[in-house]
Design a protein around this motif. Structure first.
Motif, PDB file in Angstrom:
ATOM      1  N   ILE A 188       0.874  -1.161   0.010  1.00 54.79           N
ATOM      2  CA  ILE A 188      -0.052   0.095  -0.021  1.00 54.79           C
ATOM      3  C   ILE A 188       1.009   1.219   0.014  1.00 54.79           C
ATOM      4  O   ILE A 188       1.820   1.446   0.881  1.00 54.79           O
ATOM      5  N   MET A 189       0.823   2.093  -0.888  1.00 49.51           N
ATOM      6  CA  MET A 189       1.853   3.270  -1.255  1.00 49.51           C
ATOM      7  C   MET A 189       0.781   4.411  -1.320  1.00 49.51           C
ATOM      8  O   MET A 189      -0.033   4.275  -2.132  1.00 49.51           O
ATOM      9  N   ASP A 190       1.232   5.585  -0.583  1.00 46.56           N
ATOM     10  CA  ASP A 190       0.542   6.584  -0.781  1.00 46.56           C
ATOM     11  C   ASP A 190       1.585   7.783  -1.313  1.00 46.56           C
ATOM     12  O   ASP A 190       2.613   7.995  -0.864  1.00 46.56           O
ATOM     13  N   ILE A 191       1.198   8.442  -2.572  1.00 44.52           N
ATOM     14  CA  ILE A 191       1.825   9.314  -3.326  1.00 44.52           C
ATOM     15  C   ILE A 191       1.323  10.590  -3.335  1.00 44.52           C
ATOM     16  O   ILE A 191       0.332  10.658  -3.088  1.00 44.52           O
ATOM     17  N   HIS A 192       2.284  11.698  -3.682  1.00 45.05           N
ATOM     18  CA  HIS A 192       1.704  12.698  -3.907  1.00 45.05           C
ATOM     19  C   HIS A 192       2.221  13.295  -5.180  1.00 45.05           C
ATOM     20  O   HIS A 192       3.578  13.273  -5.602  1.00 45.05           O
ATOM     21  N   LYS A 193       1.541  13.715  -6.204  1.00 44.70           N
ATOM     22  CA  LYS A 193       1.846  14.105  -7.437  1.00 44.70           C
ATOM     23  C   LYS A 193       1.705  15.686  -7.607  1.00 44.70           C
ATOM     24  O   LYS A 193       0.399  16.158  -7.927  1.00 44.70           O
ATOM     25  N   PRO A 194       2.733  16.341  -7.854  1.00 49.60           N
ATOM     26  CA  PRO A 194       2.599  17.972  -7.968  1.00 49.60           C
ATOM     27  C   PRO A 194       2.234  18.033  -9.476  1.00 49.60           C
ATOM     28  O   PRO A 194       2.336  17.204 -10.451  1.00 49.60           O
ATOM     29  N   ASP A 195       1.747  19.362  -9.781  1.00 46.93           N
ATOM     30  CA  ASP A 195       1.343  19.530 -11.086  1.00 46.93           C
ATOM     31  C   ASP A 195       2.560  19.107 -12.228  1.00 46.93           C
ATOM     32  O   ASP A 195       2.168  19.077 -13.448  1.00 46.93           O
ATOM     33  N   GLU A 196       3.854  19.787 -11.992  1.00 50.99           N
ATOM     34  CA  GLU A 196       4.968  19.565 -12.853  1.00 50.99           C
ATOM     35  C   GLU A 196       5.102  18.098 -13.108  1.00 50.99           C
ATOM     36  O   GLU A 196       5.955  17.927 -14.016  1.00 50.99           O
ATOM     37  N   ALA A 197       4.579  17.154 -12.434  1.00 42.72           N
ATOM     38  CA  ALA A 197       4.771  15.785 -12.711  1.00 42.72           C
ATOM     39  C   ALA A 197       3.699  15.187 -13.755  1.00 42.72           C
ATOM     40  O   ALA A 197       3.818  13.880 -14.092  1.00 42.72           O
ATOM     41  N   GLN A 198       2.850  16.008 -14.408  1.00 42.39           N
ATOM     42  CA  GLN A 198       2.049  15.597 -15.154  1.00 42.39           C
ATOM     43  C   GLN A 198       2.490  15.237 -16.549  1.00 42.39           C
ATOM     44  O   GLN A 198       3.518  15.752 -17.152  1.00 42.39           O
ATOM     45  N   LEU A 199       2.060  14.111 -17.101  1.00 42.04           N
ATOM     46  CA  LEU A 199       2.520  13.354 -18.537  1.00 42.04           C
ATOM     47  C   LEU A 199       1.314  13.374 -19.490  1.00 42.04           C
ATOM     48  O   LEU A 199       0.095  13.469 -18.626  1.00 42.04           O
ATOM     49  N   GLY A 200       1.606  12.884 -20.693  1.00 37.61           N
ATOM     50  CA  GLY A 200       0.517  12.741 -21.561  1.00 37.61           C
ATOM     51  C   GLY A 200       0.031  11.239 -21.641  1.00 37.61           C
ATOM     52  O   GLY A 200       0.615  10.600 -20.460  1.00 37.61           O
ATOM     53  N   ALA A 201      -1.095  11.139 -22.141  1.00 41.35           N
ATOM     54  CA  ALA A 201      -1.652   9.771 -22.039  1.00 41.35           C
ATOM     55  C   ALA A 201      -0.461   8.553 -22.195  1.00 41.35           C
ATOM     56  O   ALA A 201      -0.484   7.556 -21.430  1.00 41.35           O
ATOM     57  N   ILE A 220      -0.754  -4.451  -5.648  1.00 38.29           N
ATOM     58  CA  ILE A 220      -0.372  -3.111  -5.268  1.00 38.29           C
ATOM     59  C   ILE A 220      -1.680  -1.973  -5.119  1.00 38.29           C
ATOM     60  O   ILE A 220      -2.194  -2.134  -6.034  1.00 38.29           O
ATOM     61  N   GLU A 221      -1.535  -1.434  -4.167  1.00 42.23           N
ATOM     62  CA  GLU A 221      -2.817  -0.387  -3.936  1.00 42.23           C
ATOM     63  C   GLU A 221      -1.980   0.870  -3.896  1.00 42.23           C
ATOM     64  O   GLU A 221      -1.299   1.214  -3.078  1.00 42.23           O
ATOM     65  N   VAL A 222      -2.429   1.692  -4.986  1.00 39.87           N
ATOM     66  CA  VAL A 222      -1.790   3.357  -5.178  1.00 39.87           C
ATOM     67  C   VAL A 222      -2.807   4.188  -4.800  1.00 39.87           C
ATOM     68  O   VAL A 222      -3.914   4.200  -5.415  1.00 39.87           O
ATOM     69  N   LEU A 223      -2.512   5.000  -3.738  1.00 39.98           N
ATOM     70  CA  LEU A 223      -3.238   5.990  -3.177  1.00 39.98           C
ATOM     71  C   LEU A 223      -2.810   7.461  -3.486  1.00 39.98           C
ATOM     72  O   LEU A 223      -1.477   7.330  -3.417  1.00 39.98           O
ATOM     73  N   ASP A 225      -2.499  10.890  -2.160  1.00 39.76           N
ATOM     74  CA  ASP A 225      -2.715  11.863  -1.086  1.00 39.76           C
ATOM     75  C   ASP A 225      -3.623  11.320  -0.181  1.00 39.76           C
ATOM     76  O   ASP A 225      -4.758  11.834   0.230  1.00 39.76           O
ATOM     77  N   GLY A 226      -3.500   9.806   0.120  1.00 32.83           N
ATOM     78  CA  GLY A 226      -4.400   9.024   1.143  1.00 32.83           C
ATOM     79  C   GLY A 226      -5.781   8.691   0.625  1.00 32.83           C
ATOM     80  O   GLY A 226      -6.335   7.906   1.177  1.00 32.83           O
ATOM     81  N   GLU A 227      -6.085   8.980  -0.811  1.00 31.58           N
ATOM     82  CA  GLU A 227      -7.282   8.552  -1.595  1.00 31.58           C
ATOM     83  C   GLU A 227      -7.178   7.726  -2.615  1.00 31.58           C
ATOM     84  O   GLU A 227      -6.152   7.584  -3.106  1.00 31.58           O
ATOM     85  N   GLN A 228      -8.196   6.885  -2.796  1.00 32.28           N
ATOM     86  CA  GLN A 228      -8.478   6.111  -3.989  1.00 32.28           C
ATOM     87  C   GLN A 228      -8.620   6.899  -5.220  1.00 32.28           C
ATOM     88  O   GLN A 228      -9.852   7.449  -5.022  1.00 32.28           O
ATOM     89  N   ALA A 229      -7.893   7.325  -5.996  1.00 34.58           N
ATOM     90  CA  ALA A 229      -8.126   8.106  -7.328  1.00 34.58           C
ATOM     91  C   ALA A 229      -8.473   7.254  -8.340  1.00 34.58           C
ATOM     92  O   ALA A 229      -8.030   6.053  -8.654  1.00 34.58           O
ATOM     93  N   GLU A 230      -9.403   7.720  -9.289  1.00 32.78           N
ATOM     94  CA  GLU A 230      -9.640   7.211 -10.347  1.00 32.78           C
ATOM     95  C   GLU A 230      -8.560   7.019 -11.512  1.00 32.78           C
ATOM     96  O   GLU A 230      -8.518   5.911 -12.308  1.00 32.78           O
ATOM     97  N   SER A 231      -7.719   8.096 -11.398  1.00 31.59           N
ATOM     98  CA  SER A 231      -6.588   8.123 -12.308  1.00 31.59           C
ATOM     99  C   SER A 231      -5.671   8.729 -11.662  1.00 31.59           C
ATOM    100  O   SER A 231      -5.759   9.789 -11.023  1.00 31.59           O
ATOM    101  N   LEU A 232      -4.354   8.446 -12.268  1.00 30.22           N
ATOM    102  CA  LEU A 232      -3.244   9.152 -11.669  1.00 30.22           C
ATOM    103  C   LEU A 232      -3.018  10.666 -12.381  1.00 30.22           C
ATOM    104  O   LEU A 232      -2.650  11.443 -11.597  1.00 30.22           O
ATOM    105  N   MET A 233      -3.061  10.657 -13.566  1.00 27.43           N
ATOM    106  CA  MET A 233      -2.847  11.898 -14.328  1.00 27.43           C
ATOM    107  C   MET A 233      -4.191  12.352 -15.306  1.00 27.43           C
ATOM    108  O   MET A 233      -3.949  13.050 -16.063  1.00 27.43           O
ATOM    109  N   GLY A 234      -5.311  11.493 -15.304  1.00 28.00           N
ATOM    110  CA  GLY A 234      -6.565  11.800 -15.780  1.00 28.00           C
ATOM    111  C   GLY A 234      -6.569  10.886 -17.268  1.00 28.00           C
ATOM    112  O   GLY A 234      -7.452  11.153 -18.206  1.00 28.00           O
ATOM    113  N   HIS A 235      -5.778  10.038 -17.643  1.00 22.08           N
ATOM    114  CA  HIS A 235      -5.668   9.351 -18.897  1.00 22.08           C
ATOM    115  C   HIS A 235      -5.941   7.876 -18.758  1.00 22.08           C
ATOM    116  O   HIS A 235      -6.633   7.242 -19.739  1.00 22.08           O
ATOM    117  N   VAL A 236      -5.391   7.300 -17.674  1.00 21.76           N
ATOM    118  CA  VAL A 236      -5.444   5.799 -17.488  1.00 21.76           C
ATOM    119  C   VAL A 236      -6.085   5.394 -16.153  1.00 21.76           C
ATOM    120  O   VAL A 236      -5.721   6.229 -14.992  1.00 21.76           O
TER     121      VAL A 236
END
Length: 219
Positions: free
Chosen positions: A154-167, A190-193, A195-206
């Protein structure tokens, strides 16, 4: 005759005087009485207080009379627990090429003392590369925490705006992560959270799977 009587009277008078003087007690001089009285009182006090006080003072002042302090034993040094020995392992870490056309596996060595550190070190390897042809896809994404329980990471990550990638970059990033971590046989999911939440997508594409398994990751 008269002379005899006269002598006899004088003798009788002298006897009376002498007799009277012998019966009367002789008075002691005033000075001698004062010295005797003082000696009796002060002598008793001196025997009980004077000599005793002197002996006590002597005992107190004498260093040998003081009780000697026993040296305090130093506490035994507590043995520090031995740190676990580091283990080393050669693993495959996945990057992309500069054009983000494919994943590039690279062998690297990690050192760790337990499973959590092992997976954390593997993630750190995903964040940097010394080869310009091997581009890390997780370099700007912070790993806030990682746990391993019953075969699941179980890993909790934080993605800043500058880490955004394309599809394409996002798809490669997720594939690089799961391929790197699933090479450890004991890892079942592997459970990827985010900021502590289950997000639908990491960067909005997948879509993010909750959790990722070898089956739904195509491995």
């Amino acid at each position: 005759m008269n002379k005899k009587l006269t002598y006899a009277g004088i003798a009788a008078l002298l006897l009376l005087v002498i007799s009277g003087c012998g019966d009367k007690p002789t008075a002691a001089p005033a000075n001698e009485q004062g010295q005797d009285s003082t000696t009796v009182v002060n002598g008793a006090g001196s025997n009980e207080g004077g000599e005793g006080a002197t002996a006590t003072a002597t005992a107190t002042a004498s260093p040998s009379a003081q009780p000697t302090e026993e040296p305090t034993a130093s506490p035994a040094a507590t043995e520090q627990p031995t740190a676990p020995a580091k283990q080393s392992k050669s693993i495959s870490v996945y990057y992309t090429d500069p054009q983000q056309m494919k994943l590039v596996p690279v062998k690297t060595d990690i050192s760790y003392t337990n499973d959590v550190e092992k997976y954390s070190e593997a993630y750190k390897s995903l964040q940097s590369s010394s080869n310009s042809d091997q581009v890390p896809l997780w370099g700007k994404i912070e790993l806030k925490s990682l746990k391993f329980t019953d075969g699941q990471i179980i890993m909790d990550i934080h993605k800043p705006d500058e880490a955004q990638l394309g599809a394409g970059g996002e798809a490669f990033a997720i594939s690089a992560l799961v391929q790197t971590l699933f090479q450890f046989e004991e890892v079942k999911s592997i459970e990827v959270l985010v900021d502590g939440e289950q997000a639908e997508s990491l960067m909005g594409h997948v879509d993010l799977e909750h959790p990722f398994t070898r089956e739904n990751s195509g491995l």
